[in-house]
Write an enzyme that holds these catalytic residues in place. Structure first.
Site, PDB file in Angstrom:
ATOM      1  CG  ASP A  45      -2.101   0.807   1.187  1.00 16.54           C
ATOM      2  OD1 ASP A  45      -2.203   1.587   0.236  1.00 16.54           O
ATOM      3  OD2 ASP A  45      -2.965   0.687   2.071  1.00 16.54           O
ATOM      4  CG  ASP A  46      -0.399   4.846   0.414  1.00 16.43           C
ATOM      5  OD1 ASP A  46      -1.174   4.537  -0.508  1.00 16.43           O
ATOM      6  OD2 ASP A  46      -0.723   5.579   1.362  1.00 16.43           O
ATOM      7  CB  CYS A  85      -6.952   2.513  -1.630  1.00 15.49           C
ATOM      8  SG  CYS A  85      -5.610   3.197  -0.699  1.00 15.49           S
ATOM      9  NE  ARG A  89      -5.934  -1.294  -1.958  1.00 10.88           N
ATOM     10  CZ  ARG A  89      -4.986  -1.876  -1.221  1.00 10.88           C
ATOM     11  NH1 ARG A  89      -5.167  -3.104  -0.777  1.00 10.88           N
ATOM     12  NH2 ARG A  89      -3.877  -1.244  -0.918  1.00 10.88           N
ATOM     13  CE  LYS A 138      -6.411   0.149   1.582  1.00 12.46           C
ATOM     14  NZ  LYS A 138      -5.500   1.314   1.568  1.00 12.46           N
ATOM     15  CG  HIS A 140     -10.380   0.738   0.782  1.00 13.48           C
ATOM     16  ND1 HIS A 140      -9.430   1.729   0.730  1.00 13.48           N
ATOM     17  CD2 HIS A 140     -11.526   1.335   1.194  1.00 13.48           C
ATOM     18  CE1 HIS A 140      -9.969   2.875   1.098  1.00 13.48           C
ATOM     19  NE2 HIS A 140     -11.229   2.662   1.388  1.00 13.48           N
ATOM     20  CB  SER A 163      -6.835   2.878   4.694  1.00 20.79           C
ATOM     21  OG  SER A 163      -7.000   2.896   3.310  1.00 20.79           O
ATOM     22  CG  HIS A 252      -2.104   3.558   4.060  1.00 20.95           C
ATOM     23  ND1 HIS A 252      -2.511   4.404   5.058  1.00 20.95           N
ATOM     24  CD2 HIS A 252      -2.900   3.827   2.996  1.00 20.95           C
ATOM     25  CE1 HIS A 252      -3.520   5.153   4.611  1.00 20.95           C
ATOM     26  NE2 HIS A 252      -3.770   4.825   3.361  1.00 20.95           N
ATOM     27  CG  ASP A 303      -2.505   0.754  -3.099  1.00 23.58           C
ATOM     28  OD1 ASP A 303      -1.350   1.144  -2.864  1.00 23.58           O
ATOM     29  OD2 ASP A 303      -3.496   1.176  -2.472  1.00 23.58           O
ATOM     30  CG  ASN A 304      -2.034   4.293  -4.177  1.00 20.07           C
ATOM     31  OD1 ASN A 304      -3.131   3.833  -3.889  1.00 20.07           O
ATOM     32  ND2 ASN A 304      -1.234   4.792  -3.253  1.00 20.07           N
ATOM     33  CE  LYS A 334      -3.151   7.519  -1.095  1.00 20.57           C
ATOM     34  NZ  LYS A 334      -3.164   6.839   0.202  1.00 20.57           N
TER      35      LYS A 334
END
Ligand SMILES: *[C@@H]1O[C@H](CO)[C@@H](O)[C@H](O)[C@H]1NC(C)=O
Ligand SMILES: *[C@@H]1O[C@H](CO)[C@@H](O)[C@H](O)[C@H]1NC(C)=O
Ligand SMILES: *[C@@H]1O[C@H](CO)[C@@H](O)[C@H](O)[C@H]1NC(C)=O
Length: 527
Positions: A45-46, A85, A89, A138, A140, A163, A252, A303-304, A334
């Site tokens: 994540d991130d 996110c 996903r 996660k 989301h 998150s 994240h 994811d980003n 992001k």
């Protein structure tokens, strides 16, 4: 245990392993028996392209991932399908962009809906093809009722439904601004802190049940590791091929590494967390190697890009600095369509199948995971809809460098209201119809600008995206023509597709809640 008994058990495991096959009726109709592969998809994540040691010269915090790259294939031009996110996903799990699957921005704690129910997830298809499907981490994509992962194809689920900053905990991790712990009193409700979601404590689910609320972030990596290892080891007993989708909370905020950095230097929290993530990936790889090494594909991506606003608690984009934007204010990470928003550190590992120590420069996307995994599993994608992802089996296994001719980079950050067609990649060129920055560390967002004709950058000569091509040049004109054609083709295709619609209605009473009589939904009475 007696030797004969061990042998008996071993041959039992081998036999049961032989029970699942892909029956391939290609061409001649000749049957080829091939065991169906296992898939482990790990999504960070991130995370930043520059967080991955092998992508950057100098000190590495990711020795396990670096080793995986040496034993597998590293991708240098692999992109998340979106820069936030939920859209990213949803696109990974359906092989379709948000403009088709309906998920164009993030879901909230009180979201009534989620990924539209007539969209089909990777887990649903593989489950139908005889796979055991498990998810850690996660989701989301909606957690209420039928949107919960347990109803979207996963036999097993263990994780946070959104998150890790979308609820309070008793011992908050590193974040900016730092958030207060959950309220302990049953009734008294402290003031809301700006930038913190503090009303509902962060829940941890196992299948459909909340097993902890608030969960302990500092031991989450350990819990995820144990769960992943258990799922992998138990696959022998199940004698079914498996999909394990691990959607980590790392990187994240709030960061919560079990081995905390020196309290005098919170700047080291990111590195400590990155190392923890890397060890978790290493533990999964090692469990998989012990289990069914030659028959398991591990695919790691993100994811980003990094969340620049979080300053020392955000990652590195490496050389992809998005200078045109940062010179004008705002971040290019992001929530933007600059390279920092979506170019992902990515590696694929499958001993004996994916050639070791190789680097692919093909233009690829997280959208490709869905069609590629289905193809390797011999499973069919649902009909009556179009896909944005490509089956890139030839890139993974046969040295092909053929990726996407063009790739759409949608956005759903601050700019969401302008729709999703902000940026289009064509070969090594990238055209921006809309530019804009996300909130940067220290504040400031670059304002939205529409460009008609678009700004076009040549990433081969300008990976920092600092200077667009001169719009009067022949090069620009030639590229522009192709860019327009591709863009119109995509728009036409989407207009003729089955496009789903997501319900983004929010109702606070739909938040996951262990004990509704407690002000933060705490499972046990607050003490
Ligand atoms: C979750 O489902 C699995 C079956 O896949 C089961 O073994 C486990 O006990 C369930 N856990 C809970 C808390 O319901
Ligand atoms: C991987 O390839 C690089 C050159 O591309 C080489 O320097 C290195 O020794 C190789 N590593 C292994 C483990 O083969
Ligand atoms: C999902 O349902 C909606 C509403 O009926 C429809 O418009 C859409 O095309 C469907 N999506 C797919 C992928 O079939």
């Amino acid at each position: 245990m007696a030797i004969w008994l061990k042998l008996l058990l071993l041959s039992g495991a081998l036999l049961s392993g032989l029970l699942y096959y892909v029956t391939d009726h290609h061409g001649s109709g000749k049957k080829t028996n091939m065991k169906k592969p296992n898939f482990i998809i790990i999504l960070a994540d991130d995370i930043g392209w520059g967080d991955f040691g092998v992508n950057m010269p100098g000190k590495s915090h990711t020795p396990h991932l670096d080793l995986m790259a040496q034993e597998g294939m590293r991708f240098t031009d692999f992109h998340s399908p979106a820069s936030t996110c939920s859209p990213s996903r949803a696109a990974i799990l359906t092989g379709r962009h948000g403009l088709r699957n309906g998920v164009t921005h993030n879901f909230a704690v009180g979201s009534i809906g989620g990924l539209p129910l007539n969209e089909t997830t990777l887990a649903e298809v593989l489950h139908g093809a005889g796979y055991y499907t498990a998810m850690i981490g996660k989701w989301h994509l909606g957690h209420h009722g039928p949107y919960h992962p347990s109803h979207r194809g996963f036999d097993y689920y263990f994780g946070i439904p959104y998150s890790n900053d979308m609820g309070c905990t008793d011992s908050p991790g590193f974040d900016l601004p730092s958030c207060p712990p959950c309220d302990r009193d049953l009734q008294i409700h402290r003031e809301e802190h700006s930038g913190c979601y503090s009303k509902v404590a962060l829940p941890l689910f196992e299948n459909l049940s909340i097993v902890e609320q608030p969960l302990n972030l500092w031991t989450l990596a350990e819990q995820y590791t144990h769960t992943a290892i258990r799922i992998i080891r138990n696959s022998r007993r199940r004698s079914q091929p498996f999909l394990l989708y691990v959607a980590l909370s790392h990187m994240h905020v709030p960061l919560s590494p079990a081995v905390p950095p020196d309290p005098g230097d919170p700047g080291l929290a990111y590195a400590a967390s990155l190392k923890e993530m890397d060890s978790l990936v290493g533990a999964i790889k090692s469990a998989s190697d012990d289990n069914d090494k030659d028959n398991t594909l591990i695919w790691f991506t993100g994811d980003n890009g990094p969340w620049n606003q979080k300053c020392q608690f955000s990652g590195s984009v490496g050389p992809f600095l998005g200078r045109w934007q940062t010179d004008r204010g705002g971040s290019s990470d992001k929530r933007t369509t600059w390279e920092g928003g979506h170019r992902m550190p990515t590696v694929a590992y499958w001993p004996g199948k994916i050639p070791a120590n190789t680097t692919s420069r093909a233009l690829l996307s997280g959208l490709d995971i869905f069609p590629t995994v289905l193809s390797l599993a011999g499973a069919k994608a649902p009909l009556h809809r179009h896909y944005d992802g490509l089956d890139v089996t030839d890139v993974l296994l046969r040295g092909s460098e053929t990726g996407h001719k063009s790739l759409l980079h949608p956005n759903s950050g601050a700019a969401g209201q302008f729709g999703d067609l902000q940026t289009l990649r064509l070969g090594h060129y990238k055209a921006f119809y809309i530019t804009g920055g996300a909130e940067a560390c220290g504040g400031g967002t670059g304002k939205q600008e529409v460009h008609d004709p678009p700004l076009i950058f040549d990433l081969n000569h300008d990976e920092e995206e600092s200077t667009p091509l001169d719009s009067s040049s022949e090069e620009y004109q030639a590229v522009l023509e192709q860019v327009q054609e591709e863009r119109e083709a995509v728009l036409r295709d989407i207009a003729n597709d089955h496009v789903s619609w997501a319900d983004y209605t929010v109702d606070p009473s739909f938040a996951p809640c262990c004990n509704p009589s407690h002000v933060t939904c705490r499972c046990r009475d607050g003490g």
